[in-house]
Design a protein around this motif. Structure first.
Motif, mmCIF file in Angstrom:
data_model
loop_
_atom_site.group_PDB
_atom_site.id
_atom_site.type_symbol
_atom_site.label_atom_id
_atom_site.label_comp_id
_atom_site.label_asym_id
_atom_site.label_seq_id
_atom_site.Cartn_x
_atom_site.Cartn_y
_atom_site.Cartn_z
ATOM 1 N N LYS A 24 0.835 -1.206 0.000
ATOM 2 C CA LYS A 24 0.000 0.000 0.000
ATOM 3 C C LYS A 24 0.866 1.250 0.000
ATOM 4 O O LYS A 24 0.629 2.189 -0.763
ATOM 5 N N PHE A 27 2.828 1.468 -3.426
ATOM 6 C CA PHE A 27 1.959 1.829 -4.546
ATOM 7 C C PHE A 27 1.534 3.296 -4.447
ATOM 8 O O PHE A 27 1.435 3.982 -5.459
ATOM 9 N N ALA A 28 1.289 3.776 -3.236
ATOM 10 C CA ALA A 28 0.914 5.179 -3.061
ATOM 11 C C ALA A 28 2.077 6.107 -3.425
ATOM 12 O O ALA A 28 1.881 7.167 -4.022
ATOM 13 N N GLY A 31 3.496 4.107 -7.375
ATOM 14 C CA GLY A 31 2.594 3.508 -8.354
ATOM 15 C C GLY A 31 2.623 1.993 -8.307
ATOM 16 O O GLY A 31 3.423 1.391 -7.591
ATOM 17 N N VAL A 32 1.751 1.378 -9.102
ATOM 18 C CA VAL A 32 1.604 -0.077 -9.068
ATOM 19 C C VAL A 32 2.788 -0.815 -9.676
ATOM 20 O O VAL A 32 2.880 -2.037 -9.548
ATOM 21 N N VAL A 61 -1.698 -6.559 -6.160
ATOM 22 C CA VAL A 61 -2.546 -5.384 -6.386
ATOM 23 C C VAL A 61 -3.991 -5.708 -6.023
ATOM 24 O O VAL A 61 -4.670 -4.921 -5.364
ATOM 25 N N SER A 102 -5.759 6.701 -7.501
ATOM 26 C CA SER A 102 -5.012 6.779 -6.246
ATOM 27 C C SER A 102 -3.607 6.192 -6.344
ATOM 28 O O SER A 102 -2.731 6.556 -5.582
ATOM 29 N N TYR A 103 -3.400 5.259 -7.269
ATOM 30 C CA TYR A 103 -2.080 4.673 -7.473
ATOM 31 C C TYR A 103 -1.684 4.895 -8.929
ATOM 32 O O TYR A 103 -2.400 4.452 -9.840
ATOM 33 N N ARG A 104 -0.585 5.573 -9.149
ATOM 34 C CA ARG A 104 -0.103 5.810 -10.505
ATOM 35 C C ARG A 104 0.037 4.466 -11.233
ATOM 36 O O ARG A 104 0.538 3.494 -10.699
ATOM 37 N N LEU A 106 -2.416 2.519 -12.087
ATOM 38 C CA LEU A 106 -3.562 1.625 -11.859
ATOM 39 C C LEU A 106 -4.588 1.695 -12.987
ATOM 40 O O LEU A 106 -5.087 0.652 -13.401
#
Length: 188
Positions: A24, A27-28, A31-32, A61, A102-104, A106
């Motif tokens: 989390k 990813f924040a 990114g993913v 993910v 919310s996650y680049r 995604l």
């Protein structure tokens, strides 16, 4: 054949939970496409442990997003009783769009797995499409939404808008883009 998973040992459960929390954060921040090796290192485990719990990036993910997806599915069910079907659809899409942005990376990942039955995200994406389909059908039945619009098209469009909103300044980027799109989606 028993298809249920065995409960994890206490140490394995802790490793799993640390991996999810570190994912989390990663990813924040990145990114993913964040480094899985870095996620494992930050969780205090080896990469083999990460892959034992999450055999693919999409599996990790999906686990990270499951709670959000469940929340969006519940929101769709609640919005089904709204007296304004088109507004309810737009509200749901805005919430899902914020989640997607919310996650680049995604939005691209979500579009890629919509048709990939082998992806762990496939079932979650299709469950989401089933939920939004009911909102779409209600908006069409009310005469507010064009009759030729599909839930699949709206989800692909939403992910494109989420991606585009990453490149706009201000918090209203996604909302503004949805306003523009909905102007074209209204039934004449």
């Amino acid at each position: 054949m028993d298809t249920e998973k065995k409960p994890l040992r206490a140490d394995a459960r802790r490793n799993y939970e640390r991996l999810v929390e570190e994912a989390k954060r990663a990813f924040a921040a990145r990114g993913v496409e964040a480094s899985l090796e870095e996620i494992a290192r930050q969780a205090g485990v080896g990469i083999g442990t990460l892959y034992r719990h999450f055999p693919t990036r999409e599996a990790l993910v999906e686990t990270v997003l499951r709670e959000r997806f469940d929340g969006q599915a519940a929101a769709a069910r609640e919005l089904l009783i709204s007296p304004e079907p088109l507004s309810a659809l737009k509200t749901w899409l805005a919430g899902m769009g914020r989640q997607s942005a919310s996650y680049r990376g995604l939005p691209e990942l979500m579009v890629d797995v919509l048709d990939d039955e082998t992806s762990p995200l496939y079932a979650s994406c299709h469950a989401m499409r089933d939920e939004v389909s009911q909102l779409v059908e209600r908006a069409k039945a009310s005469g507010e939404l064009r009759a030729d619009v599909t839930a699949h098209e709206l989800l692909v469009l939403l992910h494109a808008l989420s991606w585009a909103s990453e490149h706009l300044s201000g918090d209203e980027g996604l909302e503004r883009l949805l306003d523009l799109v909905f102007a074209g989606l209204r039934a004449n």
